[in-house]
Design an enzyme around this catalytic site. Structure first.
Site, mmCIF file in Angstrom:
data_model
loop_
_atom_site.group_PDB
_atom_site.id
_atom_site.type_symbol
_atom_site.label_atom_id
_atom_site.label_comp_id
_atom_site.label_asym_id
_atom_site.label_seq_id
_atom_site.Cartn_x
_atom_site.Cartn_y
_atom_site.Cartn_z
ATOM 1 N N SER A 166 0.816 -1.207 0.000
ATOM 2 C CA SER A 166 0.000 0.000 0.000
ATOM 3 C C SER A 166 0.857 1.269 0.000
ATOM 4 O O SER A 166 1.628 1.509 -0.910
ATOM 5 C CB SER A 166 -0.955 -0.036 1.200
ATOM 6 O OG SER A 166 -1.879 1.005 1.172
ATOM 7 N N ASP B 150 -2.570 6.112 -3.408
ATOM 8 C CA ASP B 150 -1.447 5.478 -2.721
ATOM 9 C C ASP B 150 -0.923 4.340 -3.595
ATOM 10 O O ASP B 150 -1.368 4.158 -4.732
ATOM 11 C CB ASP B 150 -1.852 4.994 -1.328
ATOM 12 C CG ASP B 150 -2.913 3.910 -1.358
ATOM 13 O OD1 ASP B 150 -3.624 3.811 -2.369
ATOM 14 O OD2 ASP B 150 -3.043 3.158 -0.366
ATOM 15 N N ASP C 35 -1.184 1.114 -3.838
ATOM 16 C CA ASP C 35 -2.058 0.093 -4.434
ATOM 17 C C ASP C 35 -3.405 0.669 -4.848
ATOM 18 O O ASP C 35 -4.293 -0.070 -5.275
ATOM 19 C CB ASP C 35 -2.243 -1.095 -3.501
ATOM 20 C CG ASP C 35 -3.070 -0.770 -2.261
ATOM 21 O OD1 ASP C 35 -3.139 0.423 -1.892
ATOM 22 O OD2 ASP C 35 -3.637 -1.693 -1.656
ATOM 23 N N ASP D 154 -6.034 1.846 -3.386
ATOM 24 C CA ASP D 154 -7.315 1.552 -2.743
ATOM 25 C C ASP D 154 -7.847 2.766 -2.002
ATOM 26 O O ASP D 154 -8.897 2.707 -1.357
ATOM 27 C CB ASP D 154 -7.227 0.339 -1.822
ATOM 28 C CG ASP D 154 -6.320 0.545 -0.616
ATOM 29 O OD1 ASP D 154 -5.574 1.557 -0.577
ATOM 30 O OD2 ASP D 154 -6.332 -0.314 0.289
#
Length: 451
Positions: free
Chosen positions: A109, A246, A248, A250
């Site tokens: 992340s 960010d 990843d 999400d």
């Protein structure tokens, strides 16, 4: 590493904490745990085998960890579709769209490049419940009958499925984004291709930063945890707004045309009031964590919208949303869940819906964000204390005195860390000076009373 699974999968320094051997063992154990729990549909794969989709972000370590995860799954008799570099929510969506029995995302992340992580998803694209994570840990290293010959899993590439995800995103919004000039910061992460493509296909004029991953620069001075560069580019280019993801993707945060940060609370406030006005907000309710700003809750109350609070963590937000059938929730950090269209936080989906409101309303983001007034919020992490003493009488009395002084114009939150010898002190007040003074006072009480 203690308990392997944290709040968002298994994470650690890749090659030291999170090794190839551990990644392979985790994948084998996950295949066994999910299979024995009846989570596999034996009719979907070749020769009746279960199917897993595997994605990753661009970290260098993701290459060897992906190989280990794929090897573990295939050796367990699971067919694997390698999705390549894609956001976490894309893997969640494709788990369902491709009829897979499980999904695996390799990412840490917003963490720096040396870190990495493994996140497992069950059929339907949802994160694993705690009980399944515990079983996976318990089954690490167990003896098992290994498939051979035609029973081993097969591996194939499915890199073209990114377009399916982008098309899904676009199908969730009505209207076009023509005329909007947007700067995207993709954090040199998993969204560096699909995010610009999605917004351009929606009609926006897009300028990008953070779209040249080299395996080592993910989140480095960019993305949702480092907004300085995005603010500068938005202002210097005269853009309408900026969006930062960010590593990843999400989650996302936004920046107005003046460089003002629009956080997750404000994004939720904009979406909630818009959905409420259109009659699309289920139960006239939004789900948020205890860390959401008091200003958000006041704004929602004034708009006739109820707020349900959960513990910190998007998984707890999701649990409350699914239990109550609600369709909007999220966190101040930018994890926003739109359950009409996704099973997890999705930064690209959130940004498209936010931009759709901007385009439809014909009003600047800063004006829309003014639906709520953020109260000054001070967070102090008091380290090297006994987190089990977060409710001792001395501290409780000090908190009560501060709450009495604040009245309805602020609040106090004392949270012991779940993993470290640390107690977090959060104070919101009508002024930054008052919040700092009270947070400092309570932090001193923690230091003396919680040792």
């Amino acid at each position: 590493m203690g308990r392997l699974f944290g709040t968002d999968g298994v994470r650690g320094v890749a090659g030291r904490d999170l090794t190839a051997e551990l990644a392979m063992d985790l994948s084998v154990a996950a295949a066994h745990a999910l299979g024995d729990a009846g989570a596999f549909n034996a009719s979907v794969g070749r020769r009746g085998r279960p199917v897993a989709v595997v994605g990753r972000d661009p970290r260098a370590s993701g290459e060897f960890l992906e190989a280990a995860v794929v090897a573990g799954l295939a050796s367990s008799g699971v067919d694997v579709l390698r999705l390549g570099v894609l956001p976490t929510p894309a893997v969640a969506y494709l788990t369902t769209a491709l009829g897979a029995d499980m999904g695996v995302m390799i990412s840490a992340s917003h963490n720096p490049a040396p870190d990495n992580g493994i996140k497992f998803l069950t059929r339907g694209g949802y994160k694993l419940p705690d009980a399944v994570e515990n079983e996976i840990e318990e089954r690490l290293g167990e003896k098992w009958d290994r498939p051979v010959g035609a029973e081993v899993g097969r591996v194939r590439e499915a890199y073209g499925e990114a377009d399916r995800y982008v098309s899904h995103l676009l199908s969730t919004v009505s209207g076009r984004l023509d005329g909007l000039n947007v700067v995207l910061d993709c954090a040199h992460g998993a969204a560096h291709v699909v995010a610009p493509e999605a917004l351009r296909r929606a009609g926006a004029t897009v300028e990008t930063i953070g779209t040249r991953p080299d395996g080592l620069n993910i989140n480095a001075g960019c993305g949702s945890t480092h907004l300085d560069k995005l603010q500068q580019v938005v202002i210097s280019r005269g853009a309408d707004l900026g969006i930062a993801y960010d590593g990843d993707a999400d989650r996302c945060l936004a920046v107005s045309h003046t460089g003002e940060v629009v956080d997750g609370d404000q994004i939720m406030a904009i979406l909630a009031t818009s959905m409420h006005a259109e009659g699309k907000l289920v139960g006239d309710t939004v789900v948020a964590t205890v860390m959401s700003n008091l200003g958000f809750k006041i704004a929602m109350r004034n708009a006739g919208i109820d707020v349900i609070e959960t513990a910190v963590g998007d998984r707890y937000v999701l649990e409350a949303m699914r239990a109550g059938g609600y369709n909007l929730g999220g966190e101040q950090s930018g994890h926003v869940l739109l359950l009409d269209h996704a099973t997890t936080g999705d930064g690209l989906l959130t940004s498209l819906h936010l931009l759709s409101v901007v385009a439809r309303e014909g009003r600047p983001l800063a004006e829309l964000a003014s639906v709520m007034t953020r109260l000054p919020q001070i967070l102090v992490n008091v380290k090297d204390v006994d987190r089990a003493k977060a409710s001792v009488p001395e501290l409780s009395a000090a908190v009560a005195a501060v709450e009495l002084e604040l009245g309805e114009t602020g609040r106090v939150l004392i949270r012991p860390s779940g993993t470290e010898p640390m107690i977090r002190v959060m104070v919101e007040a009508s002024s930054a000076e008052q919040a700092e003074r009270m947070a400092g006072h309570l932090a001193e009480v923690v230091r003396t009373a919680c040792v």
